[in-house]
Write an enzyme that holds these catalytic residues in place. Structure first.
Site, short mmCIF file in Angstrom:
data_model
loop_
_atom_site.label_atom_id
_atom_site.label_comp_id
_atom_site.label_asym_id
_atom_site.label_seq_id
_atom_site.Cartn_x
_atom_site.Cartn_y
_atom_site.Cartn_z
N THR A 95 -9.17 7.32 23.41
CA THR A 95 -10.43 7.93 23.85
C THR A 95 -11.16 8.56 22.67
O THR A 95 -10.57 8.78 21.60
CB THR A 95 -10.18 9.02 24.90
OG1 THR A 95 -9.53 10.14 24.28
CG2 THR A 95 -9.32 8.50 26.03
N TYR A 115 -15.29 -4.65 10.38
CA TYR A 115 -14.03 -5.14 10.92
C TYR A 115 -14.33 -6.42 11.69
O TYR A 115 -14.93 -6.40 12.75
CB TYR A 115 -13.39 -4.09 11.83
CG TYR A 115 -12.02 -4.44 12.38
CD1 TYR A 115 -11.34 -5.60 11.99
CD2 TYR A 115 -11.40 -3.60 13.29
CE1 TYR A 115 -10.10 -5.92 12.50
CE2 TYR A 115 -10.15 -3.90 13.81
CZ TYR A 115 -9.50 -5.06 13.42
OH TYR A 115 -8.26 -5.38 13.94
N LYS A 173 -12.53 -5.70 6.80
CA LYS A 173 -11.21 -6.18 7.22
C LYS A 173 -11.44 -7.52 7.87
O LYS A 173 -12.20 -7.63 8.84
CB LYS A 173 -10.55 -5.20 8.20
CG LYS A 173 -9.22 -5.70 8.74
CD LYS A 173 -8.58 -4.71 9.70
CE LYS A 173 -7.28 -5.26 10.28
NZ LYS A 173 -6.63 -4.29 11.21
#
Length: 292
Positions: free
Chosen positions: A51, A132, A161
């Site tokens: 969360t 990413y 990434k």
């Protein structure tokens, strides 16, 4: 592009598992995982989370535990633009070294939407930003031209990434954006070959299990010792496969529990613990890797 220290954002930056205990994040165990990464020679860590509030707290724990000994990269991306902004700004206030922002998942935006998304988030922070790219889970692909367009408009974009089976993108990005643009390997089985063609480091789940071997693999490639790098790659090969015997992080948490790194393999639904058949396969992989 933002000028970085030559050694910054290079090497092994494992994305740390989030441990749970009785339904809550186990921050004490998480701090111990950060210490282990430092002790075992990782070059940095990536903080994930669940969360929004738990992710913010995990970043705080990581930064406070690391105390500047290694860089902390906060994964601040979400399917929600507003949440990504909130997490990114929170990470900056906490003192992280950089942020990693995943492509918005499930909604499958067009490439021009991705450009605007990253430009908007990146312009709100002075932190170095990494994309990413994980099309297998996010269901959206980042094209070379899109990445170049983002880089042109966002000087703080310093790398990505790359969790896709596309070695050519690494070479294409180096040719287009230069060798200073950091590309981290995001697929375990491609660690050695992707490093060999120019990736700057690794952000691999197996770094939770064998951080020293992963860091040594990077050092071997950078040092030009490809025989040693190949030996390390082969010694990691079964573990690289084992973390995907089931949906990640189910195998990873089970193996970390068996190694005594986390007290339980607890998950939150819809993730569940390892089945007896899976547990047997993972125990065998750990024994052959020398961890049991």
């Amino acid at each position: 592009m933002l000028k970085l220290d030559p050694d910054f954002l290079r090497g092994s930056y494992p994305p740390l598992v989030t441990p749970f205990r009785n339904g809550q994040v186990d921050y004490e165990t998480y701090a111990s995982l950060v210490e282990r990464q430092i002790r075992e020679g990782s070059h940095g860590i990536v903080v994930n989370g669940t969360t929004v509030q738990e992710r913010k707290r995990l970043v705080e724990v990581a930064v406070n535990t690391a105390r500047g000994r290694i860089p902390v990269v906060a994964a601040t991306g979400s399917h929600s633009h507003a949440e990504s902004i909130e997490l990114t700004l929170g990470a900056e206030r906490t003192g992280t070294a950089a942020v990693l922002v995943v492509t918005p998942y499930f909604i499958r935006p067009p490439q021009r939407g991705l450009v605007e998304y990253y430009l908007d988030i990146g312009r709100r922070t002075a932190l170095p930003l990494l994309l990413y790219h994980i099309p297998g889970r996010a269901a959206v692909d980042l094209k070379l031209e899109t990445i170049a367009e983002i880089a042109e408009g966002l000087p703080t974009l310093v790398g990505m990434k790359h969790a896709a089976n596309d070695l050519g993108l690494v070479t294409g990005l180096r040719a287009r954006l230069g060798a200073d643009f950091r590309v981290f390997v995001g697929l375990e089985e491609l660690s050695f070959p992707m490093l060999a063609v120019g990736a700057c480091g690794l952000m691999n789940a197996v770094g939770n299990l064998a951080p020293r071997r992963i860091a040594d693999l990077y050092r071997a490639v950078v040092g030009g010792n490809l025989e040693e790098a190949r030996r390390l790659h082969e010694s990691l090969f079964e573990l690289n496969q084992a973390v995907f015997f089931d949906s990640n992080p189910i195998p990873l948490k089970y193996m970390m529990m068996r190694m005594g790194l986390v007290p339980t393999e607890e998950h939150r639904l819809p993730m569940v613990g390892a089945s007896p058949e899976l547990a047997k396969r993972l125990d065998e992989a750990l024994r052959r890797a020398g961890f049991l």
